[in-house]
Motif scaffolding. Structure first.
Motif, PDB file in Angstrom:
ATOM      1  N   ARG A  91      -6.363  10.042   6.603  1.00  0.00           N
ATOM      2  CA  ARG A  91      -7.190  10.089   7.827  1.00  0.00           C
ATOM      3  C   ARG A  91      -8.637   9.741   7.484  1.00  0.00           C
ATOM      4  NH1 ARG A  91      -3.575  12.395  11.254  1.00  0.00           N
ATOM      5  NH2 ARG A  91      -2.294  14.026  10.326  1.00  0.00           N
TER       6      ARG A  91
ATOM      7  N   ASP B  32      -8.815   6.007   6.865  1.00  0.00           N
ATOM      8  CA  ASP B  32      -8.719   5.307   8.158  1.00  0.00           C
ATOM      9  C   ASP B  32     -10.070   5.329   8.876  1.00  0.00           C
ATOM     10  OD1 ASP B  32      -6.084   4.681   7.825  1.00  0.00           O
ATOM     11  OD2 ASP B  32      -5.285   6.120   9.274  1.00  0.00           O
ATOM     12  N   ARG B  33     -10.674   6.512   8.930  1.00  0.00           N
ATOM     13  CA  ARG B  33     -11.929   6.635   9.690  1.00  0.00           C
ATOM     14  C   ARG B  33     -13.079   5.903   8.992  1.00  0.00           C
ATOM     15  NH1 ARG B  33     -13.172  11.991   9.275  1.00  0.00           N
ATOM     16  NH2 ARG B  33     -14.508  11.354   7.555  1.00  0.00           N
TER      17      ARG B  33
ATOM     18  N   ALA C  23      -9.184   1.615   8.153  1.00  0.00           N
ATOM     19  CA  ALA C  23      -7.825   1.288   7.692  1.00  0.00           C
ATOM     20  C   ALA C  23      -6.808   1.729   8.736  1.00  0.00           C
ATOM     21  CB  ALA C  23      -7.553   2.007   6.371  1.00  0.00           C
ATOM     22  N   ASP C  24      -5.545   1.259   8.584  1.00  0.00           N
ATOM     23  CA  ASP C  24      -4.541   1.657   9.579  1.00  0.00           C
ATOM     24  C   ASP C  24      -3.342   2.365   8.936  1.00  0.00           C
ATOM     25  OD1 ASP C  24      -3.339  -0.498   8.390  1.00  0.00           O
ATOM     26  OD2 ASP C  24      -2.982  -1.624  10.244  1.00  0.00           O
ATOM     27  N   PHE C  25      -3.630   3.232   7.966  1.00  0.00           N
ATOM     28  CA  PHE C  25      -2.582   4.120   7.438  1.00  0.00           C
ATOM     29  C   PHE C  25      -2.058   4.962   8.595  1.00  0.00           C
ATOM     30  CE2 PHE C  25      -4.663   3.888   3.170  1.00  0.00           C
ATOM     31  CZ  PHE C  25      -3.532   3.741   2.384  1.00  0.00           C
ATOM     32  N   ASP C  26      -0.734   5.176   8.635  1.00  0.00           N
ATOM     33  CA  ASP C  26      -0.164   6.168   9.548  1.00  0.00           C
ATOM     34  C   ASP C  26       0.130   7.405   8.692  1.00  0.00           C
ATOM     35  OD1 ASP C  26       1.287   7.796  11.159  1.00  0.00           O
ATOM     36  OD2 ASP C  26       2.950   6.394  11.487  1.00  0.00           O
TER      37      ASP C  26
ATOM     38  N   VAL D 274      -0.322  -1.754   5.138  1.00  0.00           N
ATOM     39  CA  VAL D 274      -1.623  -1.178   5.490  1.00  0.00           C
ATOM     40  C   VAL D 274      -2.717  -2.233   5.358  1.00  0.00           C
ATOM     41  CG1 VAL D 274      -3.283   0.632   4.888  1.00  0.00           C
ATOM     42  CG2 VAL D 274      -0.848   1.057   4.619  1.00  0.00           C
TER      43      VAL D 274
ATOM     44  N   ILE E  13      -6.786  -2.819   5.293  1.00  0.00           N
ATOM     45  CA  ILE E  13      -8.072  -2.125   5.151  1.00  0.00           C
ATOM     46  C   ILE E  13      -9.158  -3.203   5.170  1.00  0.00           C
ATOM     47  CG2 ILE E  13      -9.390  -0.404   3.852  1.00  0.00           C
ATOM     48  CD1 ILE E  13      -6.846   0.395   2.396  1.00  0.00           C
TER      49      ILE E  13
END
Ligand code: SAH
Ligand code: AVI
Length: 325
Positions: free
Chosen positions: A225, A228-229, A233-236, A265, A267
């Motif tokens: 998280r 991502d922030r 990035a778009d990690f789930d 992913v 980034i």
């Protein structure tokens, strides 16, 4: 390291982000993949860690607290320190036991907590200023693994504390390098105060990192998280499973995030990565020590152990060390 004589501040966002981008790229290009544990600790990560310290399975904080309650008054009465510098201070809850003992001897003047978790650090500094009127609280936001020397204590004698067995989250090279910086910051009457988690029944160790409420799993996923922030990035995070186990050979817990299904992913400015189904990213090691391994570590950094203090079960130790002549 950024010293702030009053309020903790964030490092320049751009600098912070590009350093993070570099470390994330290096970690994800490595085989096996690995990310540094400091990325757990945004404000939420620090709060999750605080929740971990109250879990029934997570014994280290309680064990260390017990040692400090019983033994720190005599350590402080003997040394009469005026400054406390603390690495990876977090909430500073256990630190209060040291500050109380310093207040009792009438020597308490300055507290310098160092931490990467800027907002959390400032919040706990504000609380300490209220609760210890007259105490100079001078937080430093920064990475204690950076190149900068540690802050010079304003008043001596000083204690440099590194509690909670956070040292166990570092590689041997990182530990020796950091402890060498600690040794360089010590004057002859100063002391280093180190908390270390000890080797014990593997079931006890593994339970501490696999709590039934799932707080450690959330703490582990928090790293994704944060990435991502901070980096877009778009990690789930929910597509990764928490795994923690004891590695007998290296005498350490390893914490991983294991991909459920192939994860692609992106980034921005860093790259695109595939984490295959079942592949893991190691997010933390947590070394477990015995007396000899602590002595060796201190020795490698030019320090000598003075006191070895443990709880009755022998699960945790707090040691004092001095700069070798
Ligand atoms: N000392 C507290 C907190 C331990 S949690 C205790 O014993 O309970 C580890 C703390 O170290 C967190 O507050 C985290 O933000 C900080 N930390 C982790 N890696 C760091 C680094 N490289 N530089 C500075 N602080 C770090
Ligand atoms: C901060 N550090 C010493 C903790 C540990 O036990 O290694 C971090 C932690 N990771 C999972 N639970 C707690």
């Amino acid at each position: 390291m950024k010293i702030d004589r009053g309020t903790a501040e964030r490092m320049e966002d751009a600098d912070e982000r590009s350093a993070m981008a570099r470390e994330v790229r290096e970690g994800l290009e490595r085989a096996p993949k690995e990310l540094p544990p400091k990325f757990f600790y945004d404000h939420r990560g620090s709060e999750l860690f605080e929740r971990i310290t109250r879990l029934p399975e997570y014994y280290p904080t309680r064990a260390e607290r017990r040692i400090l309650v019983e033994q720190i008054p005599s350590v402080i009465a003997e040394l009469r320190p005026r400054t406390l510098v603390e690495l990876g201070a977090g909430s500073g809850e256990k630190t209060r036991l040291i500050l109380d003992a310093m207040r009792h001897t009438g020597t308490l003047e300055s507290y310098v907590p160092i931490d990467v978790s800027a907002e959390f650090l400032e919040q706990s500094a504000r609380r300490l200023r209220t609760d210890y009127p007259g105490l100079r609280v001078e937080p430093v936001v920064g990475d204690f693994l950076g190149d900068d020397p540690l802050p010079t204590p304003r008043y001596r004698p000083a204690i440099v504390a590194f509690l909670g067995s956070t040292i166990g989250n570092l590689s041997t090279e990182q530990s020796v390098r950091l402890l060498t910086h600690v040794r360089e910051s010590l004057a002859p009457f100063d002391r280093f105060l180190l908390g270390v988690d000890l080797r014990k029944d593997v079931r006890v160790l593994e339970r501490a990192y696999n709590d039934s409420a799932g707080v450690t799993a959330e703490f582990n996923r928090n790293m994704l998280r944060v990435i991502d922030r901070e980096l877009g990035a778009d990690f789930d995070p929910d597509a990764f499973e928490h795994r923690a186990f004891y590695d007998e050979q290296h005498q350490r817990i390893e914490m991983h995030l294991v991909a459920r299904g192939d994860q692609e992913v992106r980034i921005p400015g860093v790259g695109e990565f595939v984490i295959a189904d079942g592949e893991s990213i190691r997010t933390e090691i947590s070394r477990k020590y015995d007396r000899r391994s602590v002595e060796r570590l201190l020795d490698a950094a030019g320090m000598g152990m003075e006191r070895w203090m443990t709880d009755t079960k022998g699960w945790f130790a707090v040691v004092t060390a001095v700069r070798a002549p």
